[in-house]
Design an enzyme around this catalytic site. Structure first.
Site, PDB file in Angstrom:
ATOM      1  CG  ASP A 647     -41.820 -40.496   4.593  1.00 38.39           C
ATOM      2  OD1 ASP A 647     -41.363 -40.502   3.450  1.00 38.39           O
ATOM      3  OD2 ASP A 647     -41.602 -39.598   5.412  1.00 38.39           O
ATOM      4  CG  ASN A 655     -29.827 -44.746   3.554  1.00 38.25           C
ATOM      5  OD1 ASN A 655     -29.782 -45.820   2.964  1.00 38.25           O
ATOM      6  ND2 ASN A 655     -30.513 -43.716   3.098  1.00 38.25           N
ATOM      7  CG  ASP A 664     -29.258 -46.437  -3.511  1.00 37.80           C
ATOM      8  OD1 ASP A 664     -29.958 -45.617  -2.885  1.00 37.80           O
ATOM      9  OD2 ASP A 664     -28.198 -46.142  -4.079  1.00 37.80           O
ATOM     10  CD  GLU A 691     -36.730 -40.815   3.531  1.00 35.54           C
ATOM     11  OE1 GLU A 691     -36.644 -40.313   4.658  1.00 35.54           O
ATOM     12  OE2 GLU A 691     -35.957 -40.520   2.614  1.00 35.54           O
TER      13      GLU A 691
END
Length: 774
Positions: A647, A655, A664, A691
């Site tokens: 992860d 983000n 991204d 993720e």
């Protein structure tokens, strides 16, 4: 005679009295409802003919049922409204106010419980009803963590956390943290939004009867409320004083000030207009409810979202006059005429044809003229660039159709969009279908000079070779002549020109994820115009929008055949491709090329079905297929099987801090790093979702496997992608759960579950590490 005047005066006052309505709050008076207080105290409600009573929550009663029963016309609640609608209760969402839910879990810093994963078997003081803290429960279920719920939460129960009679406390980000700060107690805040459960917070709602019978009143209440919220956030100290004096006398100024700053964060009015409703987020919430078994079937959006002034609620002249405030009406009366700039060559959207405004935007402007009741006059320009310069010089008041950009915000404000248009790329016929736009970043791609989507695409694809063209026709000509590889434009515009001038020569070869959201641009030195046009746009019925769309978006194959208008954007794509295919099949010299093209496209579509679009790693579908195959292969060959789940640490915070485009790009770099770390034919890397990634291989023992995965982990950190909110490093890092088994492994579910548990162990241990099985 005196009695006559008294009676006359009384009758007159009664005739022109404001409409009385009640607003039922979801809790006690506090800054959480500041926008409603501002709308009342600053006269925004009364300007629109409303006399609003604001009622504090009676905790004995169900505040939502109070609105449903008609005890109050309006109320405030959150995403739980969808559960009421699923039970066929007559509720209608008017508009969201909080873009994020403030519901969080609080723990003492000294407890070490700084993530939801550490709440397993811990005591959590919680609400008496699940619906009051549904975001928290959903987060816990998603990560398979089960605390002990103590359902006795009341107003002052936060002290139980200080006294350590509970391990965790469900509260509001905007409220309880102040009490702990005031007492000098350090706390952890566990926010479900950081773990994938980002739901709407407070939403204004009404009952179905009010929405159907009084749509104008609902719209007026909505507009005044939004205006009130903007005022409250821009004049916090003034509204804090009003709340303290009139509503929440027992709350301190310091507490109200804390609330104000925290609420500004969950509303986010500087980046998202107040009242913005994303139907995709609503559908996402419905999916969560469905997954939890709380609802059975999908609910059509028109069943629960208020759509003002549809075909069943057309305003008469008297009602139109009430649509605008006195200030707005006086402005229009004095303005006499509104000047307008357009793109003079952008069909089917708009065109300056010999001094006449034609196209889709022209039809919309005709509708809006009827609403504002004064002329709108087009300024003659020859190019889009000239229109921009004219507007900057304040020679036109509005743009008929324009997209917001950072640069344009310096001299324009923007209404809510009334058109949403997909972006596509046009190439010559002999080019292959483009399934991934990033595959053509080395090509010369045309974009029309001055168009807003150019800024967006340059930011998302900084290495793409963009070439500015004068207009769509110029760009298509350059594609046809081979000067540029392709042209980026809207589906409607490029489709219109291909059907008109380039059938058998050009084609739509690919589609972008981005859409062009277009509304009216208004000069920012006269901001009252934006409010006027926002209200006027809200009057356009869905049927009218469809009528305009049908008029201009159609495709004809032959002059002798009268085809029906295309009703949906998807149909436009299908018909464009069908027409091209039909023509190609009739041209013998291109038959072999078309067959080869189709075969190549099919090959790529097999590839696409097993590949993640963003990272180009194998996707979850292929993982589900490959996982048991590799285990069985290892059993036959009597080799070890190694499986790691990883992860990206605190990726939601990444983000939120750097934006989804940067997110991204980070995922793409991490995927490339993982791929380069795995060199053998039997080494597989998957994007399992969001993720989360998986690495699967065989033939290495535990020591060798750990060494390989440690190298993968180190290579990710060595990318040195800055991450200010990562407590494990100043850069983006990953946590790993690694399982290495010999050929005696029983099944893939066991392997996956063990790796997942080890991943949580790695996170609990501080992140940026690998935990391997014993």
């Amino acid at each position: 005679m005196r009695l006559f005047f008294i009676l006359f005066f009384t009758a007159s006052v009664s005739l022109f009295a404001n409409e009385k309505v009640a607003l039922q709050l979801k809790w006690l008076h506090q800054f959480q409802f500041a926008g409603y207080y501002a709308a009342k105290e600053k006269g925004f409600y009364s300007e629109l003919g409303l006399d609003v009573e604001i009622r504090e929550r009676n905790r004995v009663k169900n505040n939502i049922q109070q609105v449903i029963s008609g005890e109050a016309e309006y109320g405030i609640s959150d995403s739980v409204l969808l559960l009421y609608k699923a039970k066929k209760e007559p509720v209608t969402i008017v508009t969201p106010i909080f873009q994020h839910s403030p519901g969080v879990i609080l723990t003492l810093k000294s407890s070490g419980i700084d993530s939801p994963y550490k709440l397993k078997n811990k005591k959590l003081m919680f609400y008496k009803k699940d619906t009051d803290g549904f975001g928290i429960l959903s987060m816990l279920e998603n990560i398979s963590v089960t605390p002990i719920l103590d359902r006795v939460k009341d107003k002052e129960d936060y002290t139980s956390l200080i006294s350590k009679t509970t391990d965790a406390y469900a509260g509001y980000l905007t409220n309880e943290p102040f009490y702990f700060r005031e007492k000098g107690v350090d706390i952890n805040i566990i926010n479900p939004a950081n773990y994938g459960l980002d739901l709407y917070g407070d939403m204004l709602f009404t009952n179905l009867q009010e929405a159907k019978n009084h749509p104008q009143r609902v719209e007026k209440f909505k507009q005044a409320t939004i205006k009130g919220w903007y005022y409250a956030l821009e004049h916090k100290e003034e509204i804090i004083k009003i709340i303290k004096e009139k509503y929440a006398k027992n709350k301190s100024i310091e507490h109200l000030r804390y609330e104000a700053n925290a609420i500004e964060e969950v509303i986010q009015h500087k980046s998202i207009p107040i009242g913005t409703l994303d139907k995709g987020r609503i559908k996402y919430t419905l999916q969560i409810y469905k997954r939890h078994g709380l609802i059975k079937n999908d609910i059509p959006t028109n069943d629960y979202i208020f759509e003002p002034f549809n075909e069943n609620s057309v305003l008469n002249d008297t009602q139109k006059n009430k649509l605008f405030t006195d200030e707005e009406s006086d402005y229009l009366k004095n303005k006499k005429v509104i000047t307008m700039c357009i793109d003079p060559d952008w069909m089917p959207f708009e065109k300056n044809e010999n001094g006449k405004h034609i196209g889709m935007s022209a039809d919309y402007i005709d509708v809006l003229k009827d609403e504002i009741n004064i002329p709108i006059r087009m300024i003659n320009t020859k190019t889009w660039g000239e229109s921009l310069e004219v507007a900057k010089a304040r020679k036109c008041d509005i743009f008929s159709l324009v997209m917001p950009t950072k640069e344009r915000r310096e001299w324009l404000e923007f209404t809510k969009p009334y058109l949403s248009i997909p972006l596509v790329i046009v190439t010559n016929l002999d080019e292959f279908f483009i399934s991934d736009i990033s595959k053509v970043i080395d090509k010369n791609i045309g974009i029309v000079k001055g168009y807003a989507y150019g800024e967006i695409l340059r930011e998302k694809y900084p290495t793409m070779n963009f070439v500015e063209v004068q207009n769509v026709k110029d760009g298509l000509e350059q594609v046809k002549e081979g000067n540029i590889f392709g042209l980026i434009g809207t589906l409607a515009t490029t489709g219109y020109h291909i059907q008109k001038d380039y059938i058998g020569q050009l084609k739509i070869a690919g589609k972008f994820d981005e859409k062009w959201e277009l509304g009216i641009g208004v000069r920012n030195d006269e901001p009252i115009l934006k409010d006027i046009f926002d209200k006027a746009i809200a009057q356009i019925s869905p049927d009218k929008k469809q009528e305009i769309l049908n008029k201009w978006i159609s495709v004809n194959y032959d002059r002798n055949v009268n085809y029906k208008p295309i009703l949906q954007w998807l149909a436009v794509i299908m018909l464009i491709f069908s027409s091209i295919l039909f023509i190609i099949l009739r041209i013998n010299k291109k038959l072999k090329l078309e067959i080869r093209t189709r075969k190549e496209t099919e090959r790529k579509l097999q590839e696409i079905s097993i590949t993640d679009e963003l990272t180009h790693l194998y996707n979850r579908r292929y993982f589900n297929k490959k996982f048991p195959q590799l285990i069985n292969s290892a059993k036959r060959e009597k080799k070890h099987v190694s499986f790691a789940i990883l992860d990206i640490d605190y990726f939601k915070l990444y983000n939120d801090t750097y934006g989804h485009i940067s997110g991204d790009e980070a995922l793409q770099k991490i995927a490339e790093s993982m791929q380069s770390s795995l060199s053998r034919a039997d080494d597989y890397c998957f994007r399992l979702g969001g993720e989360e990634f998986g690495i699967l291989f065989k033939g290495l023992d535990k020591e060798q496997s750990l060494e390989l995965i440690e190298q993968v982990r180190q290579n990710i950190e060595n990318l040195k992608i800055e991450h200010a909110n990562n407590t494990a490093s100043q850069y983006v890092t990953s946590s790993f759960g690694l399982v290495v088994k010999d050929s005696a492994i029983t099944n893939e579910e066991e392997l996956y579950r063990e790796a997942d548990d080890l991943l949580y162990k790695a996170k609990d241990g501080g992140r940026n590490r690998v935990c391997v099985n014993d």
